[in-house]
Structure formats: C-alpha cells, structure tokens
Design an enzyme around this catalytic site. Structure first.
Site, PDB file in Angstrom:
ATOM      1  N   GLY A  39       0.818  -1.205   0.000  1.00 43.89           N
ATOM      2  CA  GLY A  39       0.000   0.000   0.000  1.00 43.89           C
ATOM      3  C   GLY A  39       0.845   1.245   0.000  1.00 43.89           C
ATOM      4  CD  GLU A  55       1.125   2.334  -3.472  1.00 44.11           C
ATOM      5  OE1 GLU A  55       2.098   1.559  -3.313  1.00 44.11           O
ATOM      6  OE2 GLU A  55       1.263   3.547  -3.609  1.00 44.11           O
ATOM      7  CD  GLU A  59       4.166  -1.069  -1.833  1.00 44.78           C
ATOM      8  OE1 GLU A  59       3.666  -1.866  -1.000  1.00 44.78           O
ATOM      9  OE2 GLU A  59       4.356   0.136  -1.587  1.00 44.78           O
ATOM     10  CD  GLU A 116      12.646 -10.238   0.423  1.00 45.31           C
ATOM     11  OE1 GLU A 116      12.378 -11.434   0.644  1.00 45.31           O
ATOM     12  OE2 GLU A 116      13.599  -9.653   0.971  1.00 45.31           O
TER      13      GLU A 116
END
Length: 146
Positions: A39, A55, A59, A116
């Site tokens: 997020g 997001e 990510e 990561e």
C-alpha cells in the site's frame, strides 16, 4: 491545531491472505527492513480503492481486486520525524481494505519504496520487524491466531 496548520497524507493498504500466510512488502525507505502491508499514498486523481489495486501491483507484481473496507487508522508524525521536512507536522490516514489476488506473479518492486515482497506465515510475524499497521489490520481481518 486547525486543519490548515498541518499536512494530511492519505494512504490505502491491502490485507491479502492465503491460508495462514499474509502478503507483505519490505520497506526500503523510510524505515528500511520493516515489513508492511502492500500500500501507500493515494494519488490526487484516484480513489482509495484504485490506490490499493495500483499499490499491490507496484509492490508485489500481483493484480488484485479491492474488497471490503476493514478499518481506518490515523497517527501524527511530528515535523521533526517527517521524511520530507517542510516544517509542518503531518496526520497520516491509513485506509485498509481486504484484497484478493486475481493474476500476475510475485516479484519485488524496483526503484520504489519497497525492495522485497513475500508471503509470510502469520505465526512468523513476532520474529520479523514489522510496522504497527500489520497486526492491527490483521486483527480487523480476523487473520490473527492466538
């Protein structure tokens, strides 16, 4: 303090679970090494639901759908602790949704705020450095096990 005396950062986060695992991303900045929910900041021209989907993709590499609202958390960041010092305190508003993976494949973000992405067993959380939002949101989702 009046609302014109501080900044507000609106951010949207996703709780994505698979069995007893939760999808997390590791922060590169500002708190390097800290695991968090996928997020981040809501762009000016998007809804919080759109931000969650964007997001998660940025990510983690996963395409997702935004599910129900789980909760809203806010906290104050004093001006001295702000990542971008502008002399003003900030109210951080974190909107958390349940989300479901619909496609894509796990990969880590490049050149972003995380470095990561991983599926982490919920039982392993006490042994990993994570932000306060993680257990709060997992509690809202009913994903914490005694």
């Amino acid at each position: 303090m009046e609302y014109t005396d501080y900044d507000t950062r609106l951010a949207a986060y996703a709780v994505v679970t698979e069995g007893d695992r939760v999808l997390l991303a590791r922060l590169r900045v500002p708190e390097a090494g800290t695991w968090t929910l996928p997020g981040g900041g809501v762009e000016f021209d998007e809804t919080v639901e759109q931000a969650v989907v964007r997001e998660v993709l940025e990510e983690t590499g996963y395409e997702a759908t935004c599910g129900p609202l789980l909760g809203v958390r806010h906290h104050i960041v004093p001006k001295e602790r702000r990542m971008h010092d502008n002399g003003r305190p900030m109210k951080a508003v974190q909107v958390v949704f349940r989300a479901t993976v619909t496609g894509g494949s796990l990969r880590s973000e490049t050149d972003g705020s995380t470095d990561e992405a991983a599926w982490v067993p919920v039982a392993e959380l006490p042994r990993r450095r994570h932000g306060l939002l993680v257990p709060i949101a997992l509690g809202w989702a009913g994903a914490l096990h005694p």
